[in-house]
Design a protein around this motif. Structure first.
Motif, PDB file in Angstrom:
ATOM      1  N   ARG A 107     -52.386 -54.367 -45.737  1.00 51.71           N
ATOM      2  CA  ARG A 107     -53.252 -54.521 -46.905  1.00 51.71           C
ATOM      3  C   ARG A 107     -52.528 -54.277 -48.219  1.00 51.71           C
ATOM      4  O   ARG A 107     -51.730 -53.359 -48.358  1.00 51.71           O
ATOM      5  N   ARG A 108     -52.869 -55.145 -49.176  1.00 45.82           N
ATOM      6  CA  ARG A 108     -52.469 -54.960 -50.566  1.00 45.82           C
ATOM      7  C   ARG A 108     -53.711 -55.183 -51.426  1.00 45.82           C
ATOM      8  O   ARG A 108     -54.501 -56.092 -51.160  1.00 45.82           O
ATOM      9  N   THR A 109     -53.873 -54.385 -52.482  1.00 46.27           N
ATOM     10  CA  THR A 109     -55.059 -54.475 -53.338  1.00 46.27           C
ATOM     11  C   THR A 109     -54.656 -54.427 -54.802  1.00 46.27           C
ATOM     12  O   THR A 109     -53.822 -53.603 -55.193  1.00 46.27           O
ATOM     13  N   VAL A 110     -55.253 -55.303 -55.598  1.00 45.81           N
ATOM     14  CA  VAL A 110     -55.083 -55.290 -57.048  1.00 45.81           C
ATOM     15  C   VAL A 110     -56.470 -55.359 -57.673  1.00 45.81           C
ATOM     16  O   VAL A 110     -57.315 -56.155 -57.247  1.00 45.81           O
ATOM     17  N   GLU A 111     -56.703 -54.531 -58.678  1.00 46.98           N
ATOM     18  CA  GLU A 111     -58.005 -54.507 -59.339  1.00 46.98           C
ATOM     19  C   GLU A 111     -58.026 -55.457 -60.530  1.00 46.98           C
ATOM     20  O   GLU A 111     -57.122 -55.445 -61.363  1.00 46.98           O
ATOM     21  N   LEU A 112     -59.068 -56.283 -60.587  1.00 47.41           N
ATOM     22  CA  LEU A 112     -59.317 -57.125 -61.753  1.00 47.41           C
ATOM     23  C   LEU A 112     -60.318 -56.408 -62.648  1.00 47.41           C
ATOM     24  O   LEU A 112     -61.411 -56.054 -62.207  1.00 47.41           O
ATOM     25  N   THR A 113     -59.957 -56.197 -63.900  1.00 55.12           N
ATOM     26  CA  THR A 113     -60.830 -55.496 -64.838  1.00 55.12           C
ATOM     27  C   THR A 113     -62.047 -56.355 -65.181  1.00 55.12           C
ATOM     28  O   THR A 113     -62.034 -57.582 -64.998  1.00 55.12           O
ATOM     29  N   PRO A 114     -63.103 -55.740 -65.715  1.00 53.68           N
ATOM     30  CA  PRO A 114     -64.272 -56.533 -66.120  1.00 53.68           C
ATOM     31  C   PRO A 114     -63.925 -57.637 -67.115  1.00 53.68           C
ATOM     32  O   PRO A 114     -64.473 -58.745 -67.028  1.00 53.68           O
ATOM     33  N   ASP A 115     -63.013 -57.359 -68.057  1.00 53.68           N
ATOM     34  CA  ASP A 115     -62.625 -58.394 -69.023  1.00 53.68           C
ATOM     35  C   ASP A 115     -61.949 -59.572 -68.326  1.00 53.68           C
ATOM     36  O   ASP A 115     -62.202 -60.738 -68.658  1.00 53.68           O
ATOM     37  N   ARG A 116     -61.089 -59.260 -67.368  1.00 54.65           N
ATOM     38  CA  ARG A 116     -60.373 -60.327 -66.654  1.00 54.65           C
ATOM     39  C   ARG A 116     -61.343 -61.150 -65.813  1.00 54.65           C
ATOM     40  O   ARG A 116     -61.258 -62.381 -65.772  1.00 54.65           O
ATOM     41  N   VAL A 117     -62.270 -60.472 -65.150  1.00 58.14           N
ATOM     42  CA  VAL A 117     -63.271 -61.183 -64.349  1.00 58.14           C
ATOM     43  C   VAL A 117     -64.172 -62.022 -65.251  1.00 58.14           C
ATOM     44  O   VAL A 117     -64.492 -63.177 -64.939  1.00 58.14           O
ATOM     45  N   ALA A 132     -71.057 -52.412 -60.991  1.00 57.52           N
ATOM     46  CA  ALA A 132     -71.982 -53.263 -61.731  1.00 57.52           C
ATOM     47  C   ALA A 132     -71.332 -53.939 -62.929  1.00 57.52           C
ATOM     48  O   ALA A 132     -71.813 -54.977 -63.391  1.00 57.52           O
ATOM     49  N   ASP A 133     -70.234 -53.373 -63.454  1.00 58.01           N
ATOM     50  CA  ASP A 133     -69.597 -53.972 -64.632  1.00 58.01           C
ATOM     51  C   ASP A 133     -68.743 -55.185 -64.291  1.00 58.01           C
ATOM     52  O   ASP A 133     -68.143 -55.794 -65.177  1.00 58.01           O
ATOM     53  N   GLY A 134     -68.680 -55.556 -63.008  1.00 55.86           N
ATOM     54  CA  GLY A 134     -67.934 -56.734 -62.593  1.00 55.86           C
ATOM     55  C   GLY A 134     -66.540 -56.454 -62.073  1.00 55.86           C
ATOM     56  O   GLY A 134     -65.861 -57.369 -61.589  1.00 55.86           O
ATOM     57  N   THR A 135     -66.066 -55.211 -62.172  1.00 56.87           N
ATOM     58  CA  THR A 135     -64.744 -54.871 -61.642  1.00 56.87           C
ATOM     59  C   THR A 135     -64.620 -55.385 -60.210  1.00 56.87           C
ATOM     60  O   THR A 135     -65.514 -55.187 -59.385  1.00 56.87           O
ATOM     61  N   THR A 136     -63.522 -56.060 -59.927  1.00 57.91           N
ATOM     62  CA  THR A 136     -63.349 -56.722 -58.631  1.00 57.91           C
ATOM     63  C   THR A 136     -61.973 -56.419 -58.063  1.00 57.91           C
ATOM     64  O   THR A 136     -60.965 -56.542 -58.767  1.00 57.91           O
ATOM     65  N   ALA A 165     -64.178 -69.388 -67.432  1.00 52.92           N
ATOM     66  CA  ALA A 165     -63.347 -70.539 -67.076  1.00 52.92           C
ATOM     67  C   ALA A 165     -64.027 -71.367 -65.989  1.00 52.92           C
ATOM     68  O   ALA A 165     -64.015 -72.607 -66.035  1.00 52.92           O
ATOM     69  N   ALA A 166     -64.633 -70.691 -65.009  1.00 51.74           N
ATOM     70  CA  ALA A 166     -65.349 -71.403 -63.948  1.00 51.74           C
ATOM     71  C   ALA A 166     -66.508 -72.204 -64.526  1.00 51.74           C
ATOM     72  O   ALA A 166     -66.720 -73.374 -64.161  1.00 51.74           O
ATOM     73  N   ALA A 167     -67.266 -71.587 -65.432  1.00 54.30           N
ATOM     74  CA  ALA A 167     -68.397 -72.284 -66.046  1.00 54.30           C
ATOM     75  C   ALA A 167     -67.927 -73.516 -66.816  1.00 54.30           C
ATOM     76  O   ALA A 167     -68.578 -74.573 -66.781  1.00 54.30           O
ATOM     77  N   LEU A 205     -51.563 -67.805 -59.777  1.00 55.59           N
ATOM     78  CA  LEU A 205     -52.301 -69.066 -59.798  1.00 55.59           C
ATOM     79  C   LEU A 205     -53.697 -68.864 -60.371  1.00 55.59           C
ATOM     80  O   LEU A 205     -54.191 -69.693 -61.150  1.00 55.59           O
ATOM     81  N   LEU A 206     -54.334 -67.756 -60.018  1.00 57.64           N
ATOM     82  CA  LEU A 206     -55.672 -67.470 -60.537  1.00 57.64           C
ATOM     83  C   LEU A 206     -55.646 -67.385 -62.063  1.00 57.64           C
ATOM     84  O   LEU A 206     -56.513 -67.956 -62.747  1.00 57.64           O
TER      85      LEU A 206
END
Length: 406
Positions: free
Chosen positions: A188-198, A350-354, A204-206, A380-381
């Protein structure tokens, strides 16, 4: 559940007991029964699981001790009479962990989000000495009745026909290692995406006319297609299986992993590529209640085999994680086995942190491979997040490193 703030153990015990009684799936047990279909049956036991209180705050490294305690418990044998367990760990006066170990036979990830949200709501009500009856879960019988009705409905044979048609002449699943392995606990490897990044990626998706989940799956499809050279892929796609509003808020196991068959053309503009992936996902979701086990038997036959290579799981939940004023974040300690490589986009608060979690098969990928793939996926993301819709997908990958001359 990582809780930052004070917690009253007695109030948490009361909230836990109430939620355990409401969520019947948490009290399901499996027993042997020669007369039952498959040799086993399940029933709901009367008493809720206990909530041991473990105070680790006086030790030299309480956070490490808490993780070690949970890992030891998670790695222990499974008791069919206690498929769901819980504990409250104290790390400091303002730091607690509400730990749950559940078996996928009875509870899925969506259900855990329901359970934690409900526990927070009940705890907060009890802490204010208010009634906490409103918002109780519907009866587990709704899941059983809905599943029985589905199997007797016209939708069941229609879904079967869809999957047989979709997988006719399917390609052999490919993976990033070019090799195969059995089931294994991933490296396993994990990286956190901040709410701003998400938030940036959601916008961008929208702009591309898709959802954040579609964008995440498109990223993995493009990455695997680029690095394998395959123009057709089979990815594993976990789906909720909760198409009926009657079961949307019933804890239980409805998750179904299905094959996502995609044509991968990295010469397409990004907008067209992501919308194609989105349409294919929508088609899977329309037929997502048909059991994977049935698909496997009919498509692969008695010899078995694989219906997908890498798997991608976007876990986005509507969290309301406040325990009487103490905010909480959901964390994963362990996730099911992998047959190749699994990428999770796991919303933790709840703030979107992923968290972007990569589980790579340890016999197929070295530690260096795993790090490189996670770095490549994140790169790539980010490139997709800033690209124009008309940009060809293949242009979003970094150029190959120059080869040194002899």
């Amino acid at each position: 559940m990582d809780i930052r703030g004070p917690v009253d153990p007695e109030t948490m015990q009361a909230a836990h007991e109430q939620v355990e009684r409401e969520a019947e799936a948490l009290r399901l047990v499996i027993v042997s029964d020669e007369d039952a279909d498959g040799g086993h049956r399940q029933f709901v036991k009367d008493d809720p699981a206990p909530l041991p209180y473990v105070d680790l705050s006086t030790g030299p490294a309480p956070e490490a001790a808490a993780r070690a305690w949970m890992e030891k418990d998670a790695e222990g044998p499974v008791d069919p009479q206690a498929l769901c367990r819980a504990a409250l760990l104290k790390i400091a006066d303002d730091h607690f962990v509400l730990y749950r170990r559940v078996h996928h036979a009875v509870v899925d990830g969506y259900s855990l989000a329901l359970v934690f949200n409900r526990t927070a709501a009940v705890y907060s009500a009890l802490a204010r000495q208010l009634p906490a009856e409103g918002g109780a879960f519907p009866a587990f019988a709704h899941l059983v009745e809905t599943e029985t009705a589905y199997r007797d409905s016209r939708s069941f044979p229609r879904d079967r026909a869809h999957w047989l048609d979709t997988l006719a002449g399917h390609p052999e699943p490919v993976g990033l290692s070019g090799r195969r392995g059995g089931l294994a606990i991933g490296r396993r490897r994990t990286v956190e995406l901040t709410p701003d990044r998400v938030g940036h990626l959601e916008r961008a998706a929208a702009d591309l006319g898709v959802t954040w989940s579609d964008l995440a799956v498109s990223t993995i499809a493009a990455y695997v297609g680029k690095h394998t050279g395959a123009d057709e892929l089979l990815l594993g796609l976990p789906t909720g299986g909760r198409l009926s509003p009657q079961v949307r808020n019933v804890p239980g196991m409805t998750m179904n992993i299905l094959p996502l068959r995609l044509t991968v053309d990295t010469g397409l503009p990004l907008g067209a590529f992501t919308r194609r992936v989105s349409r294919t996902i929508r088609n899977v979701l329309l037929h997502s209640r048909y059991p994977t086990a049935e698909i496997s038997r009919e498509v692969l036959g008695e010899g078995g085999g694989r219906l997908w290579g890498p798997m991608v799981n976007v876990m986005k939940f509507d969290y309301k994680l406040d325990f009487g004023g103490s905010a909480a974040t959901m964390r994963t300690l362990s996730i099911p086995l992998t047959i190749d490589m699994t990428v999770y986009f796991f919303q933790t608060s709840a703030d979107g942190t992923t968290d972007v979690i990569l589980d790579a098969h340890p016999e197929l990928f070295t530690a260096r491979d795993t790090d490189a793939h996670l770095e490549g996926i994140l790169g790539l993301l980010d490139a997709i997040g800033t690209a124009r819709p008309e940009t060809a997908v293949r242009e979003l990958f970094p150029p190959p490193a120059p080869v040194a001359a002899d």
